[in-house]
Design a protein around this motif. Structure first.
Motif, short mmCIF file in Angstrom:
data_model
loop_
_atom_site.label_atom_id
_atom_site.label_comp_id
_atom_site.label_asym_id
_atom_site.label_seq_id
_atom_site.Cartn_x
_atom_site.Cartn_y
_atom_site.Cartn_z
N ILE A 92 0.83 -1.22 0.00
CA ILE A 92 0.00 0.00 0.00
C ILE A 92 0.85 1.26 0.00
O ILE A 92 0.33 2.37 0.03
N ASN A 93 2.15 1.13 -0.04
CA ASN A 93 2.98 2.32 0.12
C ASN A 93 3.10 3.11 -1.19
O ASN A 93 2.51 2.75 -2.21
N GLY A 94 3.87 4.19 -1.14
CA GLY A 94 3.99 5.07 -2.30
C GLY A 94 5.00 4.58 -3.34
O GLY A 94 5.24 5.27 -4.33
N MET A 95 5.61 3.41 -3.09
CA MET A 95 6.48 2.73 -4.05
C MET A 95 7.82 3.43 -4.28
O MET A 95 8.60 3.00 -5.12
N VAL A 96 8.07 4.51 -3.56
CA VAL A 96 9.33 5.22 -3.75
C VAL A 96 10.48 4.30 -3.34
O VAL A 96 10.44 3.70 -2.26
N TYR A 97 11.47 4.21 -4.20
CA TYR A 97 12.65 3.40 -3.87
C TYR A 97 13.83 4.35 -3.74
O TYR A 97 14.42 4.78 -4.73
N LEU A 98 14.17 4.68 -2.50
CA LEU A 98 15.17 5.70 -2.27
C LEU A 98 15.90 5.40 -0.98
O LEU A 98 15.30 5.27 0.06
N ARG A 99 17.19 5.25 -1.10
CA ARG A 99 18.01 4.80 0.03
C ARG A 99 18.34 5.98 0.95
O ARG A 99 17.80 7.06 0.79
N ALA A 100 19.28 5.74 1.83
CA ALA A 100 19.65 6.76 2.81
C ALA A 100 20.92 7.48 2.34
O ALA A 100 21.48 7.17 1.30
N GLN A 101 21.32 8.46 3.13
CA GLN A 101 22.61 9.11 2.91
C GLN A 101 23.68 8.28 3.63
O GLN A 101 23.46 7.80 4.74
N THR A 102 24.82 8.11 2.97
CA THR A 102 25.92 7.31 3.52
C THR A 102 26.13 7.53 5.03
O THR A 102 26.18 6.58 5.81
N ALA A 103 26.26 8.81 5.40
CA ALA A 103 26.59 9.14 6.79
C ALA A 103 25.52 8.67 7.77
O ALA A 103 25.80 8.42 8.94
N GLN A 104 24.27 8.55 7.29
CA GLN A 104 23.21 8.12 8.19
C GLN A 104 23.34 6.66 8.58
O GLN A 104 23.04 6.27 9.71
N ILE A 105 23.73 5.84 7.63
CA ILE A 105 23.90 4.41 7.95
C ILE A 105 25.17 4.26 8.79
O ILE A 105 25.21 3.47 9.73
N ASP A 106 26.20 5.05 8.46
CA ASP A 106 27.42 5.01 9.28
C ASP A 106 27.13 5.40 10.73
O ASP A 106 27.80 4.92 11.65
N ALA A 107 26.12 6.24 10.93
CA ALA A 107 25.77 6.65 12.30
C ALA A 107 25.24 5.46 13.12
O ALA A 107 25.33 5.47 14.35
N TRP A 108 24.72 4.45 12.44
CA TRP A 108 24.28 3.26 13.19
C TRP A 108 25.48 2.62 13.89
O TRP A 108 25.37 2.12 14.99
#
Ligand code: FAD
Length: 569
Positions: A92-108
């Motif tokens: 049911i979602n908007g189907m947008v396929y868009l990842r994160a910014q590199t630094a955001q995943i590195d923040a994990w």
């Protein structure tokens, strides 16, 4: 039947659950059962229609979770959509396929999750993806879509690309010129899926380009594999709680379920129970199973199996508003044109905004901690907030998302601050698993969140006043200058924003992957602290909000989780 035992039980056949079930059942000697409350939507046109966003809302495939009245968010409650179907919210979602910014995943990793960084996640984005290159489809000529092949996977299960309903009238190019004419230009970004999202771009979607239908988790990860004899799916089956082996240790041995005929029974798992019921359900299932805050569990006469008080805390969502304008052209197709401004592109005085926010972080953290009775500690929250501040003001992640969507004779816009600071929670309200939970995202609890939302609205007004696009649009029909005056300050925007926002439907972090001592619920193998064989694999585990939409990141996390469970990571 309930006599049968499975190696793994996956609770929730949604976006994450079907990835995990698919990958685990690649091992022929392993039996996997998926328990899904909804049914099949394979032939449901509210799902398949690529222009049908919203059609499924309020139907029987929408959980339509309700929040409590939002103290800081206009005093109103919000409906949080979520898919109740095989395929979950991806149907049911908007189907947008868009990842994160590199630094955001590195923040994990910065927050203490060793190994969870962009470099390690990127291969899993590609592993899942079956990118359909636009040049193969003549209906995309003139549409302005573009990509960098280095960022994409071509042999995975999930079809990603653009469909024949994509607009191709040259508007994309006019908008690019317009953004370059901004006082602080927003650069063109050819492909925002490589870890650098800032700029103006056209993202791909989860669609089947050939057939012009939605691609969802079931179409990608289940139906093509449904003949595997070791992959089992029970539809219209509601999971009530985890069952435990006798003894002190928390070893799960099954799941109590209510079948479609109303019978309640226990189905046994010999290896693991994997919760993938979504960010608003997995923490509730933990609580129903005795994993959570003892004070909350005691209220409903649930024995505490594991004292883990942060279950259900750290809830992060975004708020979505829209402005509407008349358009001079009429549109029968559509497209989303996205701008991702960094702080220096969104705020005219970014340095001052950043400095002021930095001074407020201790007070923000104290407010969040006080609001949940110090279950999450102010010192920890303050550290998370500083990481978030660094992302915005040092790493330069996008601080807002601005969407333009032509429909009929209208230019619809949607906008949101991408990383709100407010933190809420979700907890059970009864020991009865059919009773709705108490959901409190605490929208607009912290004033930076309103400021980002206001500034995004101002940015849209700038877009509609900048040539050449300004000449293509008509008047602002909502809110209109009589409701929010030109040049209005935060106060002037506040009423409109708080009375007209909705959830952006990106709830996360309610069983956050973080070290236990800073309030985490799962460890880096996504195992629930204190259990030997219960994992959470869904939006609940993301420790921080991402700027892209959630599904691509969730698919990638689930892909990596499957490799962790298989012992490959
Ligand atoms: P889900 O996919 O929700 O899976 C959970 C599953 O568990 C469901 O199938 C549910 O029925 C099942 N379940 C729950 N409780 C039980 C139970 N007790 N027993 C059995 N089964 C149970 N993201 C994007 O990337 N792009 C977008 O355009 C986008 N648009 C969105 C639009 C809307 C309206 C919404 C609601 C979300 C949108 N998102 C978007 C967000 C994204 O789709 C979700 O974050 C993601 O799909 C969540 O995946 P999940 O695996 O965590 O949960």
């Amino acid at each position: 039947s309930s006599e049968t035992k499975y190696d793994y039980i996956v609770v929730g056949g949604g976006t994450s659950g079907l990835v995990v079930a698919n990958r685990l059942s690649e091992q022929e000697n392993i039996n996997v059962l998926v328990i899904e409350a909804g049914g099949s939507v394979y032939n449901n046109e509210n799902v398949t229609d690529t222009l049908g966003y919203g059609k499924a809302f309020g139907t029987d495939i929408d959980w339509a979770y309700e929040t409590i009245k939002q103290e800081y968010g206009g005093g109103i409650s919000q409906t949080l959509r979520a898919g109740k179907a095989l395929g979950g919210t991806s149907t049911i979602n908007g189907m947008v396929y868009l990842r994160a910014q590199t630094a955001q995943i590195d923040a994990w990793e910065t927050v203490g999750n060793e190994g969870w960084n962009w470099k390690n996640l990127f291969p899993y984005f590609r592993k899942g993806e079956q990118f359909q290159t636009p040049e193969k489809y003549s209906f995309l000529d003139g549409s302005g879509v573009a990509y960098d092949p280095a960022y994409h996977g071509f042999t995975g299960p999930l079809k990603v690309g653009w469909s024949s309903t994509q607009l191709n009238d040259g508007l994309a190019q006019e908008l690019n010129t317009t953004y370059q004419n901004f006082e602080v230009p927003v650069p063109y970004n050819k492909d925002p899926n490589g870890g650098d999202m800032v700029g103006y771009s056209l993202y791909p979607k989860t669609v089947d380009s050939e057939l012009n239908i939605r691609e969802d988790a079931a179409r990608a990860y289940y139906y093509p594999y449904q003949n595997r004899t070791n992959l089992h799916v029970w539809l219209r089956t509601h999971a009530n709680k985890i069952t435990w082996k006798d003894g002190e240790d928390a070893v799960a041995d099954g799941v109590e379920v209510t079948l479609s005929n109303g019978t309640t029974t226990v189905v046994k798992a010999t290896r693991e129970v994997i919760l993938a019921a979504g960010a608003l359900k997995s923490p509730i299932l933990l609580e129903l199973s005795g994993v959570g805050n003892p004070d909350i569990l005691a209220k409903y006469d649930i024995d505490t199996k594991i004292n883990l008080p942060t279950v259900g805390e750290n809830l992060q969502d975004q708020m979505n508003n829209g402005l509407q304008y008349d358009s001079k052209a009429s549109y029968s197709k559509s497209a989303d044109y996205v701008a991702y401004p960094s702080a220096s592109q969104l705020f005219p005085n970014a340095t001052a905004v950043g400095a002021q926010l930095l001074r407020k972080l201790p007070a923000y953290a104290a407010k969040v901690a006080a609001a949940n009775g110090n279950i999450t500690k102010a010192s920890d929250i303050q550290r998370f907030f500083k990481i978030q501040w660094d992302l915005i003001f040092k790493a330069g992640i996008p601080v807002a998302e601005i969407l333009l969507e032509p429909t009929g004779n209208t230019y619809d816009t949607e906008y949101w601050g991408s990383v709100p600071f407010s933190r809420g929670n979700v907890h059970l309200a009864s020991a009865d698993p059919t009773v709705a939970a108490t959901i409190d995202p605490k929208y607009f609890m912290l004033d930076f969140d309103l400021h980002a939302q206001v500034q995004a609205a101002r940015f849209i007004r700038e877009l509609f006043q900048t040539k050449p696009f300004a000449d293509m649009a008509g008047d602002e029909t909502s809110p209109g200058l009589s409701v929010v005056a030109a040049g209005a300050d935060d106060q002037g925007w506040s009423n409109f924003i708080k009375q007209n926002y909705r959830s952006n439907f990106h709830p996360i972090s309610t069983a956050a992957m973080m070290p236990k001592e800073v309030g985490g619920v799962v460890d880096t193998s996504l195992k629930v602290y204190g259990t030997s064989n219960v994992r959470v694999v869904d939006a609940s585990v993301l420790p921080f909000q991402v700027c892209g939409h959630l599904q691509s990141t969730i698919y990638a996390v689930a892909e990596r989780a499957a490799d962790i469970i298989k012992g490959k990571v």
